[in-house]
Write a protein that holds these residues in place. Structure first.
Motif, PDB file in Angstrom:
ATOM      1  N   LEU A 530       8.564  40.274  20.396  1.00  0.00           N
ATOM      2  CA  LEU A 530       9.187  41.320  19.593  1.00  0.00           C
ATOM      3  C   LEU A 530      10.619  41.487  20.082  1.00  0.00           C
ATOM      4  CD1 LEU A 530       8.335  43.382  17.347  1.00  0.00           C
ATOM      5  CD2 LEU A 530       8.038  45.051  19.195  1.00  0.00           C
ATOM      6  N   THR A 531      11.589  41.392  19.181  1.00  0.00           N
ATOM      7  CA  THR A 531      12.995  41.528  19.570  1.00  0.00           C
ATOM      8  C   THR A 531      13.634  42.671  18.802  1.00  0.00           C
ATOM      9  OG1 THR A 531      13.813  39.979  17.885  1.00  0.00           O
ATOM     10  CG2 THR A 531      13.150  39.044  20.007  1.00  0.00           C
ATOM     11  N   TYR A 532      14.562  43.332  19.475  1.00  0.00           N
ATOM     12  CA  TYR A 532      15.282  44.437  18.836  1.00  0.00           C
ATOM     13  C   TYR A 532      16.751  44.375  19.237  1.00  0.00           C
ATOM     14  CZ  TYR A 532      16.828  49.121  17.593  1.00  0.00           C
ATOM     15  OH  TYR A 532      17.515  50.172  17.061  1.00  0.00           O
ATOM     16  N   HIS A 533      17.634  44.601  18.250  1.00  0.00           N
ATOM     17  CA  HIS A 533      19.068  44.596  18.504  1.00  0.00           C
ATOM     18  C   HIS A 533      19.688  45.810  17.848  1.00  0.00           C
ATOM     19  CE1 HIS A 533      23.236  43.681  17.194  1.00  0.00           C
ATOM     20  NE2 HIS A 533      23.337  43.237  18.440  1.00  0.00           N
ATOM     21  N   LYS A 534      20.566  46.485  18.598  1.00  0.00           N
ATOM     22  CA  LYS A 534      21.219  47.670  18.067  1.00  0.00           C
ATOM     23  C   LYS A 534      22.618  47.797  18.645  1.00  0.00           C
ATOM     24  CE  LYS A 534      21.048  51.525  15.633  1.00  0.00           C
ATOM     25  NZ  LYS A 534      20.852  51.520  14.162  1.00  0.00           N
ATOM     26  N   THR A 535      23.579  48.120  17.788  1.00  0.00           N
ATOM     27  CA  THR A 535      24.961  48.359  18.213  1.00  0.00           C
ATOM     28  C   THR A 535      25.382  49.749  17.757  1.00  0.00           C
ATOM     29  OG1 THR A 535      25.496  46.006  18.048  1.00  0.00           O
ATOM     30  CG2 THR A 535      27.333  47.557  18.090  1.00  0.00           C
ATOM     31  N   ILE A 536      25.821  50.552  18.717  1.00  0.00           N
ATOM     32  CA  ILE A 536      26.339  51.892  18.439  1.00  0.00           C
ATOM     33  C   ILE A 536      27.717  52.000  19.072  1.00  0.00           C
ATOM     34  CG2 ILE A 536      25.962  54.377  18.662  1.00  0.00           C
ATOM     35  CD1 ILE A 536      22.996  53.812  18.956  1.00  0.00           C
ATOM     36  N   LYS A 537      28.735  51.929  18.241  1.00  0.00           N
ATOM     37  CA  LYS A 537      30.121  51.948  18.702  1.00  0.00           C
ATOM     38  C   LYS A 537      30.332  50.825  19.718  1.00  0.00           C
ATOM     39  CE  LYS A 537      30.818  56.854  17.710  1.00  0.00           C
ATOM     40  NZ  LYS A 537      31.214  58.185  18.228  1.00  0.00           N
ATOM     41  N   LYS A 538      30.636  51.166  20.959  1.00  0.00           N
ATOM     42  CA  LYS A 538      30.914  50.138  21.959  1.00  0.00           C
ATOM     43  C   LYS A 538      29.668  49.695  22.725  1.00  0.00           C
ATOM     44  CE  LYS A 538      35.740  51.452  22.815  1.00  0.00           C
ATOM     45  NZ  LYS A 538      36.740  51.811  23.853  1.00  0.00           N
ATOM     46  N   HIS A 539      28.544  50.276  22.378  1.00  0.00           N
ATOM     47  CA  HIS A 539      27.303  49.970  23.089  1.00  0.00           C
ATOM     48  C   HIS A 539      26.465  48.993  22.265  1.00  0.00           C
ATOM     49  CE1 HIS A 539      28.104  53.361  25.827  1.00  0.00           C
ATOM     50  NE2 HIS A 539      28.538  53.985  24.732  1.00  0.00           N
ATOM     51  N   GLU A 540      25.970  47.970  22.937  1.00  0.00           N
ATOM     52  CA  GLU A 540      25.106  46.987  22.279  1.00  0.00           C
ATOM     53  C   GLU A 540      23.915  46.711  23.178  1.00  0.00           C
ATOM     54  OE1 GLU A 540      25.248  42.490  20.281  1.00  0.00           O
ATOM     55  OE2 GLU A 540      26.980  43.287  21.365  1.00  0.00           O
ATOM     56  N   VAL A 541      22.715  46.747  22.594  1.00  0.00           N
ATOM     57  CA  VAL A 541      21.509  46.511  23.364  1.00  0.00           C
ATOM     58  C   VAL A 541      20.641  45.473  22.656  1.00  0.00           C
ATOM     59  CG1 VAL A 541      20.229  48.394  22.264  1.00  0.00           C
ATOM     60  CG2 VAL A 541      19.545  47.592  24.526  1.00  0.00           C
ATOM     61  N   ASN A 542      20.062  44.570  23.451  1.00  0.00           N
ATOM     62  CA  ASN A 542      19.124  43.569  22.961  1.00  0.00           C
ATOM     63  C   ASN A 542      17.860  43.676  23.808  1.00  0.00           C
ATOM     64  OD1 ASN A 542      20.600  41.594  20.959  1.00  0.00           O
ATOM     65  ND2 ASN A 542      22.056  42.061  22.592  1.00  0.00           N
ATOM     66  N   ILE A 543      16.721  43.812  23.146  1.00  0.00           N
ATOM     67  CA  ILE A 543      15.453  43.969  23.845  1.00  0.00           C
ATOM     68  C   ILE A 543      14.493  42.888  23.378  1.00  0.00           C
ATOM     69  CG2 ILE A 543      13.450  45.476  24.208  1.00  0.00           C
ATOM     70  CD1 ILE A 543      15.335  47.841  23.846  1.00  0.00           C
ATOM     71  N   LEU A 544      13.816  42.294  24.330  1.00  0.00           N
ATOM     72  CA  LEU A 544      12.818  41.261  24.056  1.00  0.00           C
ATOM     73  C   LEU A 544      11.554  41.602  24.829  1.00  0.00           C
ATOM     74  CD1 LEU A 544      11.792  38.394  23.177  1.00  0.00           C
ATOM     75  CD2 LEU A 544      12.911  37.525  25.236  1.00  0.00           C
ATOM     76  N   ILE A 545      10.431  41.619  24.126  1.00  0.00           N
ATOM     77  CA  ILE A 545       9.126  41.828  24.746  1.00  0.00           C
ATOM     78  C   ILE A 545       8.206  40.723  24.247  1.00  0.00           C
ATOM     79  CG2 ILE A 545       7.168  43.396  25.047  1.00  0.00           C
ATOM     80  CD1 ILE A 545       9.027  45.682  24.335  1.00  0.00           C
ATOM     81  N   GLY A 546       7.442  40.146  25.166  1.00  0.00           N
ATOM     82  CA  GLY A 546       6.570  39.061  24.750  1.00  0.00           C
ATOM     83  C   GLY A 546       5.433  38.834  25.713  1.00  0.00           C
TER      84      GLY A 546
END
Length: 998
Positions: A530-546
């Motif tokens: 399961l992957t998730y990507h989110k960008t809020i202004k200058k913040h960017e996060v990528n999450i991977l669970i498997g």
């Protein structure tokens, strides 16, 4: 064995997902996706020429494609999405999709070359600019220009921290690969704890060399990657530090080798053909004595020993032809191996579906006597499909290869030894009628050195590697994936040993025989993610669970047949008088894991990467079956800071660091159980292994710090890395007293091994004009290896192998005193003065590991001509070639140094001289510099002008010349400085070919 630990993975995933929902990292309800449409266009360079193979990715998703040979692409995306365009040697582009965007773009040459190219990091992609871990990359273009069989061989000299040694020139033999040194004390073919993890298109394969009875390659075994075609590979990435490898947990303890095969392009169907042919010869020979020099040495030995020559002790002086002068190296491995290769690739696609179908044939003859060869056929299929709404993606990858190796049984490595040791006036190998000459060799009580030619060895391997990847975009930024893989490696080996391979005088006491061997390796793996990507202004996060579920099943059986009545029946066990089982084993390995990764960056300047994995392995007892591993990596692109704006010469600067732990479960299966084997008498069982359910995982702690800098608009780029890996809780066989009935028991020893050192990688753009470009790449590694601790080592057998504070790869040697003035023989020091020589007297230590190694490459482009060449260099010590032959004065040829060096013992055949020679060969007198500088590869490509390709009605065409192992500079006097021993040297090859795109 029952897999009773898979449930742990789901138990780990559920609270992690719940936590992400509660924190708002993953939205509880899907967002309404924007209306998607087909975006298409053409990507060209600064001159307007189309660029094929440009990566096009929808930012924040796994949706992507590549431009076809006309530079055209087509991708489904929404208004407001951002498209990322990247291509080797060009500046990456980001383009926000607006209603007015037409899709056509022009890319400019990159000042920072490869800094923006997408890099495969295993479960995710990153870029050179943003990576927090240490990842080395070699492109498929660099691989296909080399005439080698295994992809691993093609990496020599191209990567910092990756040490590859090719032991001998026999085709198909497995090279030795070490990523940042030796971590484990287990370093044999059957029990090797230092092998990296191989991943091909997301599927792990068994990296251990395949066992073979054929003596020419049995030292290391057969490379399981042989059947993969180099021209089918898109890139090879090697993960080295904790940040890059921890996501693979215990499997990444010794580094990870990621092999990505090529994919198709959306566009009209294209046909690519590539053909080449050439020859290979031995890259080195030894300077040996000629007949006159040899016979002078032999006569001196008789005079020194005051012994009268007779037909039995001096047949070379009295019976053999004293006017005969043969260089046996020319006869035994001086031939030319013919090389041919043909490749055909079909690729294309329409709308949402692309495909690539490739086939590659390779054949290599032999430099040995006889009509023998190696050949392989490599096939690959890649199919990729996206749904119309671009939410669903399916990718199928299949690689299937077959190879056949007709190697020389009973010759192989022994050919090199025979060629060096045979007297230059030894009799002819063949009679006038072409049969083997036994009579003249029987006088010397010797076997004909080429008798093994009458034996035959055939090894046929079939290798299937398949992967099916499914992904579905639940809503913007959240995607669910599943990757499923299946592999099967099967090898059949048949050795035939007829009576005519032996002296006819011994036929009455011998019998024709055969060895039949079958090896089968099967594995499957399923990895939901399961992957998730989110960008809020200058913040960017990528999450991977498997989670990972994997099972391997290996089996090996070998049978020997004896007493065949006819040579034509050899190998058919039904016709053998007696059949015995040499080996019959089956092992099953189960592995499961849960893993997670979070990548965060702020303003594309500060990067943080957190990875964690919980592993379960069936190779441990139930009390120690699970272990946790993780890593943290961080990077700061300081060149983006405003206080450095005035430093105009600084184009790019990044500091990065990482720390983490990985494990190691590379041990035999069922080692924690009691084991029994059947007795020779029926009905009985004999204990063969003691139980130890308490041993646990090895642990490898990895630390790294590095700096990347670019100067003068990134014309000069450097990366300097320092690393330290500490491997403890070593899993080895603990020696037991003979009274127990067992030699050892598998256990954790309190030993700690450290690998540390420096790596420097540089890339410079020396000249760049419209008609001429010159680029240089350089890498150097300065590794250190040390056994830091081993409590009570004196109480174990390892005391005769290792020394605390020294590397693992050492030789314990006597101290050489000199030549005894009275006897004229070598003399070593008796340290404890007890009158005998044993390990207590071996106080001199020779470090056999490399002091430093690396490569220097250059690429020069002038109009339609491209030339590339790579120099490989290694600084190391080894064993003198002088001691690869026997005692001076025996019936054995010598290196020509014996006539030029006054510091050698006198020629003598007495037993005292033989003992002295053996002691000297195991003393520090035998140490010499085996460093070398080798022109590893050279490639010249001429691209046909467009006016000619139009007349030929082809899209593109080129002519090329390639060379491998062309020149070696070294002071070492042996066959090959890469390995100081009597191995057939690596081949020097020349090939020429053509390539057309239709």
């Amino acid at each position: 064995m029952k897999n009773n630990y898979k449930c742990c993975n789901i138990a780990v995933l559920i609270p992690l997902l719940s936590l992400f929902f509660q924190l708002g990292i993953v939205p509880a309800y899907p967002e309404n996706p924007l209306t998607q449409q087909i975006i298409s266009g053409t990507i060209s360079d600064q001159e307007g020429l189309p660029l094929p193979g440009v990566n096009v990715i929808v930012k924040g998703t796994s949706t992507g494609t590549m431009t076809n040979l006309d530079g055209k692409y087509s991708i489904r995306a929404s208004i407001g999405d951002t498209l990322l365009f990247s291509y080797v040697g060009y500046q990456s582009l980001q383009k926000v999709i607006t209603p007015s965007f037409k899709g056509d773009l022009q890319m400019q040459p990159a000042n920072d070359a490869l800094s923006e190219v997408v890099i495969n990091a295993g479960y995710y992609n990153t870029t050179e600019r943003e990576r927090t871990g240490n990842i080395a990359r070699v492109s498929g273009d660099d691989l296909k220009r080399q005439t080698v069989i295994s992809p691993i061989e093609a990496l020599q000299g191209r990567m910092a921290g990756v040490e590859i040694t090719q032991r001998g020139g026999a085709p198909g033999g497995a090279p030795i690969i070490r990523i940042r040194g030796q971590n484990s004390l287990r370093d044999t073919q059957d029990d090797n704890g230092n092998l990296p993890l191989y991943i091909i298109d997301g599927v792990p394969i068994n990296s251990s060399p395949v066992f073979s009875y054929s003596s020419s390659i049995s030292t290391n075994g057969i490379d399981p990657l042989n059947t993969i075609g180099l021209s089918n590979i898109e890139s090879i990435e090697i993960l080295k530090d904790a940040d890059a490898t921890a996501i693979y947990g215990s499997r990444g303890a010794n580094g990870v080798v990621l092999i990505t095969t090529k994919k198709g392009y959306i566009g009209k169907t294209r046909l690519n053909t590539r053909f080449y042919t050439g020859i290979g010869t031995a890259s080195g020979k030894m300077d040996l004595l000629n007949t006159t020099e040899y016979l002078d040495i032999r006569r001196s030995a008789f005079l020194n020993d005051n012994v009268e020559p007779t037909n039995s002790n001096a047949y070379d002086l009295l019976i053999w032809d004293k006017n005969r002068d043969i260089d046996w190296q020319e006869d035994f491995f001086g031939g030319q191996a013919e090389i041919q290769s043909a490749q055909v690739t079909l690729s294309g696609g329409q709308k949402n579906t692309s495909f690539r179908l490739g086939s590659n044939f390779y054949r290599e003859g032999t430099i040995y006597p006889g009509d023998l060869s190696y050949w392989k056929l490599s096939n690959s299929l890649q199919v990729n499909h996206n749904s119309n709404n671009n939410k669903f993606n399916i990718n199928l990858s299949i690689n299937y290869g077959v190879d056949t190796n007709n190697l020389l049984h009973s010759l192989g490595q022994s050919l090199a030894s025979a060629a060096i040791n045979l007297p230059p006036n030894a009799p002819a190998i063949y009679n006038d009628n072409g049969s083997l000459n036994w009579e003249d060799w029987s006088i010397a009580n010797r076997d004909n050195p080429l008798a093994g030619l009458n034996n035959s060895s055939t090894i046929t391997s079939r290798n299937l590697i398949s992967n099916l990847s499914l992904s579905y975009k639940l809503f913007d930024g959240l995607e669910v994936k599943t990757s499923a893989g299946y592999t099967n490696y099967n090898s059949d080996e048949l050795l035939k040993m007829p009576l005519r391979a032996y002296n006819p005088d011994s036929w009455e006491s011998l019998a024709a025989r055969s060895i039949n061997s079958i090896i089968d390796r099967n594995s499957w793996i399923i990895e939901p993610q399961l992957t998730y990507h989110k960008t809020i202004k200058k913040h960017e996060v990528n999450i991977l669970i498997g989670t990972t579920f994997q099972q391997n099943k290996d089996s090996r059986i070998s049978l020997s047949g004896y007493g065949y009545s006819a040579e034509s029946q050899i190998g058919n066990l039904m016709n053998a008088e007696d059949v015995t089982v040499n080996n019959d084993r089956t092992a099953e390995y189960r592995y499961s894991a849960a893993f997670a990764r979070m990548g965060y960056n702020w303003d594309k300047k500060l990067f943080l990467n957190l990875t964690g994995r919980r592993d379960g392995s069936s190779r441990f007892g139930k009390n120690n079956r699970f272990a946790n591993f993780g890593a943290i990596g961080a990077a700061w692109i300081f060149s983006e800071e405003k206080f450095l704006d005035n430093l105009n010469f600084l184009s790019f600067g990044k500091l990065r660091a990482s720390y983490g732990t990985t494990g190691n479960d590379q041990i035999g299966d069922y080692g924690y159980l009691d084991a029994y084997e059947a007795t020779q008498a029926p009905g009985g069982l004999l204990p063969s292994q003691l139980t130890n359910p308490n041993y646990s995982w090895e642990e490898n702690k990895k630390t790294e710090a590095a700096i990347n800098v670019g100067f003068i608009k990134n014309k000069l780029n450097f990366e300097l890395s320092w690393y330290k890996n500490s491997s403890s809780n070593q899993l080895v066989g603990f020696p037991l007293p003979s009274t127990t009935g067992f030699n050892s028991i598998l256990s954790n020893l309190p030993a700690t091994v450290e690998n540390y050192g420096w790596e420097l990688v540089a890339d410079t753009k020396n000249i760049s004009t419209d008609t001429f470009k010159w680029q240089t790449s350089f890498n150097i590694s300065i590794p250190k290896n040390k056994l830091v601790a081993f409590p009570d080592i004196e109480q174990t057998s390892y005391a005769n192998i290792y020394r605390i504070g020294h590397p693992l790869n050492i030789s314990l040697l006597y101290r050489y005193i000199g030549i005894n003035s009275e006897t004229g023989l070598y003399e070593v020091e008796d340290i404890n003065e007890d009158g005998s020589f044993d390990y207590a007297d071996r106080l001199s230590i020779r470090d056999n590991s490399r002091a430093f190694y690396g490569g220097l490459g250059n690429t020069l482009i002038y109009k339609n001509v491209t030339m590339q060449f790579l120099w490989e260099f290694v600084k190391q010590n080894g064993r003198k070639a002088l001691f690869q032959t026997g005692n001076i004065g025996n019936i054995i040829n010598q290196i020509d140094e014996v006539t030029k060096n006054d510091n050698l013992q006198k020629p003598s055949q007495l037993s005292a001289a033989g003992r002295a020679n053996t002691l000297a060969a195991n003393s520090d007198f035998s140490t010499t510099d085996t460093s070398f500088l080798r022109l590893k590869t050279i490639s010249i490509v001429y691209n046909l002008p467009q006016t000619l390709t139009q007349k030929l009605r082809i899209d593109r065409g080129s002519l090329f010349l390639n060379g491998q192992n062309l020149v070696t500079f070294t002071s070492y006097k042996g066959l090959d400085p890469q390995v100081s021993g009597t191995y057939i040297p690596v081949l020097r090859t020349f090939t020429a070919g053509i390539e057309f795109n239709f």
